[in-house]
Write a protein that holds these residues in place. Structure first.
Motif, PDB file in Angstrom:
ATOM      1  N   THR A  15      26.337 -11.922  15.583  1.00 19.83           N
ATOM      2  CA  THR A  15      26.379 -12.718  16.814  1.00 19.83           C
ATOM      3  C   THR A  15      25.410 -13.891  16.723  1.00 19.83           C
ATOM      4  OG1 THR A  15      26.987 -10.787  18.140  1.00 19.83           O
ATOM      5  CG2 THR A  15      26.039 -12.664  19.315  1.00 19.83           C
ATOM      6  N   LEU A  16      24.208 -13.638  16.233  1.00 20.99           N
ATOM      7  CA  LEU A  16      23.227 -14.709  16.096  1.00 20.99           C
ATOM      8  C   LEU A  16      23.645 -15.699  15.023  1.00 20.99           C
ATOM      9  CD1 LEU A  16      19.943 -12.619  16.412  1.00 20.99           C
ATOM     10  CD2 LEU A  16      20.934 -14.157  18.112  1.00 20.99           C
ATOM     11  N   THR A  17      24.298 -15.232  13.971  1.00 16.75           N
ATOM     12  CA  THR A  17      24.744 -16.126  12.902  1.00 16.75           C
ATOM     13  C   THR A  17      25.843 -17.062  13.386  1.00 16.75           C
ATOM     14  OG1 THR A  17      24.188 -14.487  11.209  1.00 16.75           O
ATOM     15  CG2 THR A  17      25.750 -16.209  10.583  1.00 16.75           C
ATOM     16  N   ARG A  18      26.746 -16.572  14.226  1.00 10.21           N
ATOM     17  CA  ARG A  18      27.823 -17.435  14.751  1.00 10.21           C
ATOM     18  C   ARG A  18      27.273 -18.544  15.634  1.00 10.21           C
ATOM     19  NH1 ARG A  18      30.716 -12.507  14.974  1.00 10.21           N
ATOM     20  NH2 ARG A  18      30.101 -12.161  17.139  1.00 10.21           N
ATOM     21  N   ASN A  19      26.130 -18.288  16.269  1.00  9.10           N
ATOM     22  CA  ASN A  19      25.410 -19.339  17.001  1.00  9.10           C
ATOM     23  C   ASN A  19      26.211 -19.894  18.180  1.00  9.10           C
ATOM     24  OD1 ASN A  19      22.812 -20.491  16.937  1.00  9.10           O
ATOM     25  ND2 ASN A  19      23.629 -22.450  16.236  1.00  9.10           N
ATOM     26  N   ASP A  20      26.989 -19.039  18.819  1.00  9.31           N
ATOM     27  CA  ASP A  20      27.723 -19.431  20.012  1.00  9.31           C
ATOM     28  C   ASP A  20      26.839 -19.160  21.227  1.00  9.31           C
ATOM     29  OD1 ASP A  20      29.559 -18.395  22.428  1.00  9.31           O
ATOM     30  OD2 ASP A  20      30.709 -19.860  21.257  1.00  9.31           O
ATOM     31  N   ALA A  53       0.812  -1.218   0.000  1.00 12.65           N
ATOM     32  CA  ALA A  53       0.000   0.000   0.000  1.00 12.65           C
ATOM     33  C   ALA A  53       0.846   1.269   0.000  1.00 12.65           C
ATOM     34  CB  ALA A  53      -0.924   0.004   1.215  1.00 12.65           C
ATOM     35  N   GLY A  54       2.167   1.127   0.004  1.00 11.44           N
ATOM     36  CA  GLY A  54       3.035   2.294  -0.005  1.00 11.44           C
ATOM     37  C   GLY A  54       3.503   2.727   1.363  1.00 11.44           C
ATOM     38  N   GLY A  55       3.109   2.017   2.423  1.00  6.95           N
ATOM     39  CA  GLY A  55       3.582   2.315   3.773  1.00  6.95           C
ATOM     40  C   GLY A  55       4.543   1.245   4.226  1.00  6.95           C
ATOM     41  N   TYR A  56       4.676   1.067   5.524  1.00  6.23           N
ATOM     42  CA  TYR A  56       5.458  -0.071   6.000  1.00  6.23           C
ATOM     43  C   TYR A  56       5.075  -0.420   7.428  1.00  6.23           C
ATOM     44  CZ  TYR A  56       8.865   3.208   8.237  1.00  6.23           C
ATOM     45  OH  TYR A  56       9.483   4.175   8.988  1.00  6.23           O
ATOM     46  N   CYS A  57       5.354  -1.670   7.785  1.00 10.42           N
ATOM     47  CA  CYS A  57       5.213  -2.203   9.140  1.00 10.42           C
ATOM     48  C   CYS A  57       6.508  -2.926   9.447  1.00 10.42           C
ATOM     49  CB  CYS A  57       4.009  -3.139   9.230  1.00 10.42           C
ATOM     50  SG  CYS A  57       3.873  -4.053  10.783  1.00 10.42           S
ATOM     51  N   LYS A  58       7.268  -2.426  10.424  1.00 13.70           N
ATOM     52  CA  LYS A  58       8.575  -2.989  10.750  1.00 13.70           C
ATOM     53  C   LYS A  58       8.659  -3.282  12.237  1.00 13.70           C
ATOM     54  CE  LYS A  58      10.908  -0.591   6.935  1.00 13.70           C
ATOM     55  NZ  LYS A  58      12.058   0.269   6.547  1.00 13.70           N
ATOM     56  N   ALA A  59       9.694  -4.019  12.627  1.00 15.42           N
ATOM     57  CA  ALA A  59       9.812  -4.445  14.013  1.00 15.42           C
ATOM     58  C   ALA A  59      11.261  -4.437  14.461  1.00 15.42           C
ATOM     59  CB  ALA A  59       9.227  -5.848  14.183  1.00 15.42           C
ATOM     60  N   LEU A  60      11.463  -4.210  15.761  1.00 13.66           N
ATOM     61  CA  LEU A  60      12.769  -4.262  16.390  1.00 13.66           C
ATOM     62  C   LEU A  60      12.948  -5.558  17.170  1.00 13.66           C
ATOM     63  CD1 LEU A  60      13.229  -0.665  17.883  1.00 13.66           C
ATOM     64  CD2 LEU A  60      14.150  -1.563  15.729  1.00 13.66           C
ATOM     65  N   MET A  61      14.203  -5.865  17.451  1.00 13.86           N
ATOM     66  CA  MET A  61      14.563  -7.030  18.254  1.00 13.86           C
ATOM     67  C   MET A  61      14.386  -6.708  19.733  1.00 13.86           C
ATOM     68  SD  MET A  61      16.089 -10.127  18.332  1.00 13.86           S
ATOM     69  CE  MET A  61      17.078 -10.272  16.838  1.00 13.86           C
ATOM     70  N   GLY A  62      13.545  -7.501  20.411  1.00 16.56           N
ATOM     71  CA  GLY A  62      13.400  -7.382  21.856  1.00 16.56           C
ATOM     72  C   GLY A  62      14.152  -8.486  22.565  1.00 16.56           C
ATOM     73  N   ASN A  63      14.312  -8.357  23.867  1.00 16.11           N
ATOM     74  CA  ASN A  63      15.025  -9.402  24.598  1.00 16.11           C
ATOM     75  C   ASN A  63      14.272 -10.725  24.599  1.00 16.11           C
ATOM     76  OD1 ASN A  63      13.254  -7.804  26.379  1.00 16.11           O
ATOM     77  ND2 ASN A  63      13.930  -9.184  28.006  1.00 16.11           N
ATOM     78  N   HIS A  64      12.935 -10.681  24.456  1.00 16.44           N
ATOM     79  CA  HIS A  64      12.196 -11.943  24.418  1.00 16.44           C
ATOM     80  C   HIS A  64      12.330 -12.653  23.076  1.00 16.44           C
ATOM     81  CE1 HIS A  64       9.963 -12.494  28.243  1.00 16.44           C
ATOM     82  NE2 HIS A  64      10.325 -11.220  28.385  1.00 16.44           N
ATOM     83  N   GLU A  65      12.631 -11.920  22.010  1.00 12.77           N
ATOM     84  CA  GLU A  65      12.964 -12.592  20.756  1.00 12.77           C
ATOM     85  C   GLU A  65      14.279 -13.345  20.913  1.00 12.77           C
ATOM     86  OE1 GLU A  65       9.839 -10.809  20.482  1.00 12.77           O
ATOM     87  OE2 GLU A  65      11.346  -9.213  20.432  1.00 12.77           O
ATOM     88  N   LEU A  66      15.256 -12.709  21.556  1.00 10.66           N
ATOM     89  CA  LEU A  66      16.525 -13.385  21.825  1.00 10.66           C
ATOM     90  C   LEU A  66      16.326 -14.584  22.743  1.00 10.66           C
ATOM     91  CD1 LEU A  66      18.743 -10.221  22.379  1.00 10.66           C
ATOM     92  CD2 LEU A  66      18.886 -11.799  20.444  1.00 10.66           C
ATOM     93  N   LEU A  67      15.436 -14.446  23.714  1.00  6.26           N
ATOM     94  CA  LEU A  67      15.178 -15.534  24.655  1.00  6.26           C
ATOM     95  C   LEU A  67      14.549 -16.733  23.955  1.00  6.26           C
ATOM     96  CD1 LEU A  67      15.148 -16.532  27.566  1.00  6.26           C
ATOM     97  CD2 LEU A  67      12.991 -15.317  27.898  1.00  6.26           C
ATOM     98  N   LEU A  68      13.560 -16.481  23.090  1.00  6.92           N
ATOM     99  CA  LEU A  68      12.909 -17.575  22.382  1.00  6.92           C
ATOM    100  C   LEU A  68      13.863 -18.230  21.388  1.00  6.92           C
ATOM    101  CD1 LEU A  68      10.350 -19.193  21.886  1.00  6.92           C
ATOM    102  CD2 LEU A  68       9.586 -17.417  20.290  1.00  6.92           C
ATOM    103  N   LEU A  69      14.648 -17.419  20.675  1.00  5.13           N
ATOM    104  CA  LEU A  69      15.654 -17.975  19.770  1.00  5.13           C
ATOM    105  C   LEU A  69      16.634 -18.861  20.536  1.00  5.13           C
ATOM    106  CD1 LEU A  69      16.466 -14.849  17.577  1.00  5.13           C
ATOM    107  CD2 LEU A  69      15.726 -17.052  16.673  1.00  5.13           C
ATOM    108  N   GLY A  70      17.088 -18.376  21.681  1.00  4.96           N
ATOM    109  CA  GLY A  70      18.038 -19.146  22.464  1.00  4.96           C
ATOM    110  C   GLY A  70      17.454 -20.438  22.997  1.00  4.96           C
TER     111      GLY A  70
END
Length: 361
Positions: free
Chosen positions: A260-265, A161-178
């Motif tokens: 950092t997330l790509t290295r997966n340490d 539609a010509g706009g956007y919807c974007k998101a930032l990384m929160g600590n709970h995204e890091l927690l769920l990924l981990g």
């Protein structure tokens, strides 16, 4: 936000803080282990005053913010108002930000509809408007994966539609990924041996979210930016200066987080999660200077963040006189730190309000 629970027996003070370790971790009784969310909300518990800062030894497995029984979200009657769309040739559309959602999909849909950003069927209807989510889509609430699915779909519809919807990384995204990547792999937390799985459960991880988590959700979360600057607003998830540890520019911070997330340490990811969990850097004496340090480094004239619930920033919870049944009163964003910081976590997990706000205020 990462938040833990404290219990208080009759005639007793609050329990001493405990750290989740491999040896003594026990799943809190309120964590839903069986699927549907009929009973995933933690029991009402007294809050103690939140600490004003964190030492270098701080670990997010400590129970530093209690969860108050949120019951139903405070209902506010608002006449839906369509988001004004920019006219051709007049530049970008209006800017909106969304605070922490934490799985409360129904409340998110209602808040977006109130602002005229989505229609009755849940589809983008705001034309060239711009919408930023400040992170923390999952945990605590009933449908974190549903929230992520909605944000991903709105991203495509808004772009069309010509706009956007974007998101930032929160600590709970890091927690769920981990928790998904590393499970019970031990990490050196600075306060004994801990695991992402233990921290995820302690901080509201929902079994149903983990069961429904797919590769495309993981890929989407891992690619989120940590910092952005839009229209003079520096957007971050956490009210901490820890972003300065990851780069001297917005691009450098975002690249460092993704690398950092790509290295997966497991230990590197844990340290990233731990730093993104710090809070209250802007709240007390020196808070305005902390904000200025971020603005000086990354640009912008005001900072907009989630993570720390407004009821804690306002001191509405944490005393022995709290009426927990009433819940905190959150009318809108909280402006503080000499007017340089705008807090957007309305405390939806504690009977506050899920905030969607157009900027400028």
């Amino acid at each position: 936000m990462v938040e833990g629970s404290m219990t208080q027996g009759a005639g007793q003070g609050p329990e001493v803080e405990r750290t989740a370790t491999l040896r003594d971790f026990r799943v809190p009784a309120y964590v839903n282990e069986t699927g549907p969310y009929a009973h995933s909300t933690p029991p009402a518990e007294r809050a103690r005053p939140a600490r004003t800062g964190y030492s270098d030894a701080y670990t997010p497995t400590e129970r530093d913010l209690p969860v108050i029984n949120r019951g139903d979200t405070v209902q506010v009657t608002v006449d839906p108002a369509p988001a004004p769309a920019a006219q051709p040739g007049t530049g970008p559309g209006p800017l909106y930000v969304v605070g922490d959602v934490h799985g409360y999909l129904d409340q998110l849909v209602a808040a977006l509809q109130e602002k005229g950003l989505i229609d009755s069927a849940g589809h983008w209807c705001a034309g060239t408007a711009r919408l930023w989510f400040l992170g923390d889509f999952t945990d605590r609430g009933p449908d974190g994966i549903g929230v992520i699915d909605l944000v991903m779909r709105l991203s495509a519809e808004a772009a069309a539609a010509g706009g956007y919807c974007k998101a930032l990384m929160g600590n709970h995204e890091l927690l769920l990924l981990g928790a998904k990547r590393f499970g019970d792999t031990p990490v050196n937390s600075g306060a004994g041996t801990a695991t992402f799985q233990a921290a995820w459960l302690l901080n509201g991880g929902q079994k149903s979210d983990m069961d429904r988590l797919q590769d495309h959700h993981l890929q989407w979360m891992a690619r989120l930016d940590a910092v952005e600057e839009v229209d003079g607003y520096l957007l971050v998830h956490s009210d901490t200066t820890a972003y300065l540890d990851y780069g001297a520019s917005i691009e450098e911070v975002n690249d460092t987080v993704r690398e950092t997330l790509t290295r997966n340490d497991v230990n590197e990811v844990w340290d990233l999660f731990r730093k993104f969990t710090k809070r209250f850097s802007f709240r007390d004496e020196g808070g305005a200077d902390a904000v200025r340090s971020l603005l000086h480094t990354y640009g912008g004239t005001r900072i907009v963040h989630g993570h720390s619930p407004i009821p804690y920033l306002l001191g509405q919870v944490g005393s022995e006189d709290d009426d927990e049944s009433a819940g905190p009163v959150v009318e809108g964003p909280h402006v503080y730190a000499d007017g340089l910081a705008i807090a957007m976590d309305g405390g939806v997990t504690m009977a506050g309000k899920l905030l969607v706000q157009q900027l400028p205020l």
